[in-house]
Enzyme design. Structure first.
Site, PDB file in Angstrom:
ATOM      1  N   LYS A  59       3.152  18.156  -1.321  1.00  0.00           N
ATOM      2  CA  LYS A  59       3.778  16.811  -1.489  1.00  0.00           C
ATOM      3  C   LYS A  59       5.198  18.149  -2.082  1.00  0.00           C
ATOM      4  O   LYS A  59       5.273  18.681  -2.561  1.00  0.00           O
ATOM      5  CB  LYS A  59       3.540  16.600  -3.008  1.00  0.00           C
ATOM      6  CG  LYS A  59       4.897  15.242  -3.613  1.00  0.00           C
ATOM      7  CD  LYS A  59       4.422  14.578  -4.836  1.00  0.00           C
ATOM      8  CE  LYS A  59       4.909  13.320  -4.985  1.00  0.00           C
ATOM      9  NZ  LYS A  59       4.769  13.377  -6.330  1.00  0.00           N
TER      10      LYS A  59
ATOM     11  N   SER B 286       3.580   7.620  -5.860  1.00  0.00           N
ATOM     12  CA  SER B 286       4.684   8.513  -5.000  1.00  0.00           C
ATOM     13  C   SER B 286       4.067   9.468  -4.540  1.00  0.00           C
ATOM     14  O   SER B 286       4.674   9.790  -3.006  1.00  0.00           O
ATOM     15  CB  SER B 286       5.484   8.646  -5.739  1.00  0.00           C
ATOM     16  OG  SER B 286       5.159  10.343  -7.105  1.00  0.00           O
TER      17      SER B 286
ATOM     18  N   SER C 285       0.909   8.599  -9.672  1.00  0.00           N
ATOM     19  CA  SER C 285       0.761   9.258  -8.392  1.00  0.00           C
ATOM     20  C   SER C 285       0.419  10.172  -7.706  1.00  0.00           C
ATOM     21  O   SER C 285      -0.129  10.022  -6.477  1.00  0.00           O
ATOM     22  CB  SER C 285       2.372   9.664  -8.263  1.00  0.00           C
ATOM     23  OG  SER C 285       4.196   8.992  -8.822  1.00  0.00           O
TER      24      SER C 285
END
Lengths: 487, 95
Positions: free
Chosen positions: A80, A155, A179
């Site tokens: 990420k 997210s 997330s």
């Protein structure tokens, strides 16, 4: 085998590389090809590091003749884009960091690489990890591999989508209020949010420091356990990393679910859960019962206040953490004649609407006259929520809920109404507030769309979560389903 | 519950060093009012004697306070939008 290298799990791939049945280079190449073929549609990656990945794969292959490259030998992994990799841009999905190239590599990434893993690239996310759909990225839309008109969750939507689409067997995400777990549920993969303090945050861009935690995505509990064993452990560079060694997940998974007590907060689940999600949840509980687990009703009376508590605390911390993006030390700077207007303009142009909204809300909660009524009170309610869990865990080993109240929603469906978007986090924020570990596993789908089962455990008891999760996957095939059209 | 007005948003945005457009101010005022109305539920709880929780675990592993040469200055300055003489350079402070 060669045709399906992209559906090989991490444990299987590492074993094959170590047995020299397949080379790390072949594996990495297969995944780079897969990304080239699919990512124009899915949009999981912000940056693909093909040359670096192939070079490292060759290095792993070279090591094999005289040493063991590690438990993740040759396993491709997607990161990420809030975790730094030296020499590769970190954007956090934000324009404010455009052009920033970090001079160091995050400890979590270093540990993966030291175990033989190969970083494929950086994945898309909601700007600064603020969002539940990845729609807040300043750079691109990520589509749900199961249904391209739906969100992948957020997210860490890019990481979840990459794993679901066979573009990486493993990915790293971060979870502040859900997330990792919610995108894992929406994309039909496994996502583990470790206990607070389990994984070093050195080199991770901070959102809400009392909540943030990095963790792995995989397509099976076994793969996630393999990554967790590598990621877990103290780091002298992160004073909040807990001085606790990683448990022996293999031994834990070898034990069955028999004797485990699963607490279900039925009264908390009475309203607001989609009927198909509830059916999937009950079906999962029956499977766990068949596996020998026992169900108990638990009461967590303060969870109805969890969203309010979370959005006051997380935004307050974010408003403070994001003060550093001011155009002085890194990223973009807006032209302005004096310092104060340079700050204001840089931040206005650099941040997207959700980040600004949260900075304003968080600054309000911390401002004179409101600090006690909002921020301090939210911290007190956080204590009450933690006590709820402590009481529940006196009578059970794991607390189960659905991961999200609905299946993946449509792109654009909730963007106009931030409060509706926040309410999508109702089942994931409680464990974040209490600092507890939680995992999301694919349960029975709803109308072809993935649904997640969430298991929450005691502090530092990821062992029981993965033990129960593995027992579940021994009896179900939901995690073996692949998105249609992406074979 | 305090009503969030455009003036509230302006005040808070100033504290946060955020220039906002008139449209953003209006949108945020409306949305924050809605969010705070929702968050009002926590005001009804009895929190007397409940300690505030600032971290999930009692953290604070300490290291020896030993100075070391991190050799970071050049590396750090490399990412700066503007730097000179080994320092970050900014526009003038007084408008």
């Amino acid at each position: 085998m060669a045709a399906q290298l992209h559906w090989m799990g991490a444990a299987q791939a590492a074993a094959a590389v170590r047995a020299r049945e397949v080379s790390a280079t072949e594996l990495v190449r297969a995944h780079l090809d897969r990304i080239a073929a699919l990512d124009g549609t899915v949009g999981a990656f912000l940056e693909v590091m093909a040359d670096r990945a192939l070079e490292r794969a060759r290095r792993v292959d070279g090591l094999l003749s005289n040493s063991d490259p590690g438990p993740l030998a040759g396993v491709p992994v997607a990161i990420k884009d809030v975790l730094d990799v030296e020499g590769v841009p970190t954007t956090c999905g934000s324009r404010v960091l455009e052009g920033y190239v970090p001079p160091f590599t995050a400890t979590a990434v270093r540990r993966l690489e030291a175990a033989g893993a190969i970083v494929l690239g950086k994945t898309n996310l909601d700007e600064f990890a603020m969002g539940s759909s990845t729609e807040n990225s300043a750079y691109r839309v990520t589509r749900n591999p199961w249904s391209p008109d739906r969100v992948p969750g957020g997210s860490s939507g890019g990481s979840a989508a990459a794993v679901a689409a066979g573009m990486a067997p493993l990915a790293i995400g971060t979870d502040t209020g859900g997330s990792i777990r919610q995108p894992a549920a929406f994309c039909g993969v496994v996502g583990l949010k470790p206990s607070y303090g389990r994984v070093s945050r050195w080199g991770l861009v901070a959102f809400a420091s009392s909540l943030d935690q990095a963790g792995p995505f995989g397509r099976s509990v076994e793969d996630v356990a393999l990554a967790a064993a590598v990621l877990f452990g103290p780091d002298p560079r992160d004073a909040t990393s807990a001085p606790v060694a990683a448990p022996d997940f293999e031994a834990a998974m070898a034990r069955d679910a028999a004797g485990l007590r699963i607490g279900v907060p039925w009264s908390f689940l009475e309203t607001g859960v989609d009927a198909a999600v509830m059916a999937s949840f009950k079906d999962a509980l029956r499977t766990l019962e068949d596996a020998g687990a026992r169900m108990v009703d638990v009461s967590l009376p303060h969870l109805s206040h969890a969203i309010a508590t979370y959005y006051l605390i997380a935004t307050a911390e974010a408003s403070s953490n994001l003060a550093r993006f001011d155009g002085v030390r890194y990223g973009r700077r807006a032209d302005a004649p004096d310092l104060a207007s340079m700050y204001g303009e840089t931040r206005d142009r650099g941040f997207g609407p959700e980040v600004k909204r949260r900075i304003v809300l968080g600054t309000f909660a911390l401002s004179s006259g409101y600090y006690d009524a909002y921020y301090v009170r939210a911290q007190q309610v956080r204590t009450l929520i933690r006590r709820d869990f402590e009481q529940a865990f006196a009578g059970c080993d794991v607390v189960a809920t659905p991961t999200a109240p609905t299946p993946p929603f449509r792109i654009g469906e909730k963007t106009a109404d931030p409060l509706q978007m926040y309410l999508a986090d109702i089942f994931t924020v409680p464990a974040s507030l209490a600092g507890l570990p939680a995992v999301s596993l694919p349960s029975a789908p709803a109308g072809g769309l993935p649904v997640g089962l969430q298991l929450q455990g005691r502090l530092f008891d990821e062992e029981t979560l993965l033990r129960l999760g593995h027992a579940f996957q021994q009896r179900t095939n939901h995690h073996r389903a692949r998105p249609a059209g992406l074979a | 519950m305090p009503r969030v007005t455009v003036e509230t948003v302006e005040h808070v945005a100033r504290l946060a060093r955020l220039s906002l457009s008139p449209e953003e101010k209006e949108t945020f005022a409306r949305q924050l009012d809605q969010i705070l109305a929702y968050a009002e539920s926590i005001q009804s709880l009895d929190t007397r004697g409940v300690p505030p929780m600032s971290h999930a675990i009692a953290s604070g592993t300490f290291r020896e306070d030993v100075p070391r040469d991190a050799r970071l200055r050049e590396t750090a300055l490399r990412e700066a939008p503007d730097a000179a003489d080994g320092l970050f350079r900014v526009p003038r402070v007084l408008p």
